[in-house]
Motif scaffolding. Structure first.
Motif, PDB file in Angstrom:
ATOM      1  N   ARG A  65      -4.728  -0.297  11.347  1.00  0.00           N
ATOM      2  CA  ARG A  65      -5.131  -1.055  10.170  1.00  0.00           C
ATOM      3  C   ARG A  65      -4.101  -2.123   9.862  1.00  0.00           C
ATOM      4  O   ARG A  65      -2.935  -1.997  10.213  1.00  0.00           O
ATOM      5  CB  ARG A  65      -5.335  -0.139   8.953  1.00  0.00           C
ATOM      6  N   GLN A  66      -4.581  -3.166   9.191  1.00  0.00           N
ATOM      7  CA  GLN A  66      -3.703  -4.253   8.779  1.00  0.00           C
ATOM      8  C   GLN A  66      -4.073  -4.671   7.370  1.00  0.00           C
ATOM      9  O   GLN A  66      -5.192  -5.136   7.123  1.00  0.00           O
ATOM     10  CB  GLN A  66      -3.822  -5.441   9.735  1.00  0.00           C
ATOM     11  N   ALA A  67      -3.123  -4.476   6.465  1.00  0.00           N
ATOM     12  CA  ALA A  67      -3.292  -4.898   5.078  1.00  0.00           C
ATOM     13  C   ALA A  67      -2.794  -6.335   4.933  1.00  0.00           C
ATOM     14  O   ALA A  67      -1.980  -6.797   5.735  1.00  0.00           O
ATOM     15  CB  ALA A  67      -2.517  -3.964   4.158  1.00  0.00           C
ATOM     16  N   PRO A  68      -3.251  -7.045   3.905  1.00  0.00           N
ATOM     17  CA  PRO A  68      -2.816  -8.434   3.711  1.00  0.00           C
ATOM     18  C   PRO A  68      -1.300  -8.538   3.630  1.00  0.00           C
ATOM     19  O   PRO A  68      -0.654  -7.788   2.883  1.00  0.00           O
ATOM     20  CB  PRO A  68      -3.472  -8.817   2.385  1.00  0.00           C
ATOM     21  N   GLY A  69      -0.728  -9.436   4.410  1.00  0.00           N
ATOM     22  CA  GLY A  69       0.707  -9.661   4.381  1.00  0.00           C
ATOM     23  C   GLY A  69       1.534  -8.617   5.099  1.00  0.00           C
ATOM     24  O   GLY A  69       2.765  -8.663   5.056  1.00  0.00           O
ATOM     25  N   LYS A  70       0.869  -7.677   5.765  1.00  0.00           N
ATOM     26  CA  LYS A  70       1.605  -6.619   6.462  1.00  0.00           C
ATOM     27  C   LYS A  70       1.257  -6.621   7.943  1.00  0.00           C
ATOM     28  O   LYS A  70       0.257  -7.181   8.366  1.00  0.00           O
ATOM     29  CB  LYS A  70       1.280  -5.259   5.848  1.00  0.00           C
ATOM     30  N   GLU A  71       2.098  -5.960   8.719  1.00  0.00           N
ATOM     31  CA  GLU A  71       1.844  -5.842  10.140  1.00  0.00           C
ATOM     32  C   GLU A  71       0.780  -4.772  10.404  1.00  0.00           C
ATOM     33  O   GLU A  71       0.583  -3.861   9.610  1.00  0.00           O
ATOM     34  CB  GLU A  71       3.130  -5.468  10.872  1.00  0.00           C
ATOM     35  N   ARG A  72       0.116  -4.923  11.539  1.00  0.00           N
ATOM     36  CA  ARG A  72      -0.847  -3.911  11.941  1.00  0.00           C
ATOM     37  C   ARG A  72      -0.113  -2.605  12.238  1.00  0.00           C
ATOM     38  O   ARG A  72       0.939  -2.609  12.878  1.00  0.00           O
ATOM     39  CB  ARG A  72      -1.617  -4.378  13.174  1.00  0.00           C
ATOM     40  N   GLU A  73      -0.668  -1.491  11.763  1.00  0.00           N
ATOM     41  CA  GLU A  73      -0.023  -0.194  11.958  1.00  0.00           C
ATOM     42  C   GLU A  73      -1.010   0.824  12.493  1.00  0.00           C
ATOM     43  O   GLU A  73      -2.212   0.744  12.255  1.00  0.00           O
ATOM     44  CB  GLU A  73       0.555   0.325  10.633  1.00  0.00           C
ATOM     45  N   LEU A  74      -0.459   1.788  13.210  1.00  0.00           N
ATOM     46  CA  LEU A  74      -1.274   2.879  13.725  1.00  0.00           C
ATOM     47  C   LEU A  74      -1.717   3.772  12.577  1.00  0.00           C
ATOM     48  O   LEU A  74      -0.930   4.092  11.688  1.00  0.00           O
ATOM     49  CB  LEU A  74      -0.462   3.688  14.739  1.00  0.00           C
ATOM     50  N   VAL A  75      -2.973   4.167  12.594  1.00  0.00           N
ATOM     51  CA  VAL A  75      -3.489   5.140  11.627  1.00  0.00           C
ATOM     52  C   VAL A  75      -3.634   6.501  12.298  1.00  0.00           C
ATOM     53  O   VAL A  75      -3.104   7.501  11.818  1.00  0.00           O
ATOM     54  CB  VAL A  75      -4.844   4.689  11.051  1.00  0.00           C
TER      55      VAL A  75
END
Length: 112
Positions: free
Chosen positions: A38-48
């Motif tokens: 997932r990728q939230a606004p202003g953040k890096e993509r992260e493993l869920v």
């Protein structure tokens, strides 16, 4: 060619649930690993969460106990319960089969 089709995103209130699905099709012999990022606004993509063909699952700490990843052949699911506003993000399906493939992303918004 490999195609990933995601579905299940949407708007939900805090505490609610959603189920994401991602179906892989095309020139695939086997898929050792399927997962969600997932990728939230202003953040890096992260493993869920990820799940191997052998059944091993891995979760990021913030979703443990709330999210469950499962797979059925070439489809991977993410059951998301007790959703929080901080879970708001674009969720991407990723598979590894000789190389990685990404889905187009599906928006999940948790808000009252």
């Amino acid at each position: 060619q490999v195609q990933l089709v995601e579905s299940g995103g949407g708007l939900v209130q805090p505490g609610g649930s959603l189920r994401l699905s991602c179906a892989a099709s095309g020139s695939i012999f086997s898929i050792p690993t399927m997962g969600w990022y997932r990728q939230a606004p202003g953040k890096e993509r992260e493993l869920v969460a990820t799940r191997t063909i052998g059944g091993s699952a891995r979760y990021t700490d913030s979703v443990k106990g709330r999210f469950t990843i499962s797979r059925d052949k070439n489809t991977v699911y993410l059951q998301m319960n007790s959703l929080k506003p901080e879970d708001t993000a674009v969720y991407y399906c990723r598979i590894y089969s000789g190389r990685e493939y990404w889905g187009q992303g599906t928006q999940v918004t948790v808000s009252s």
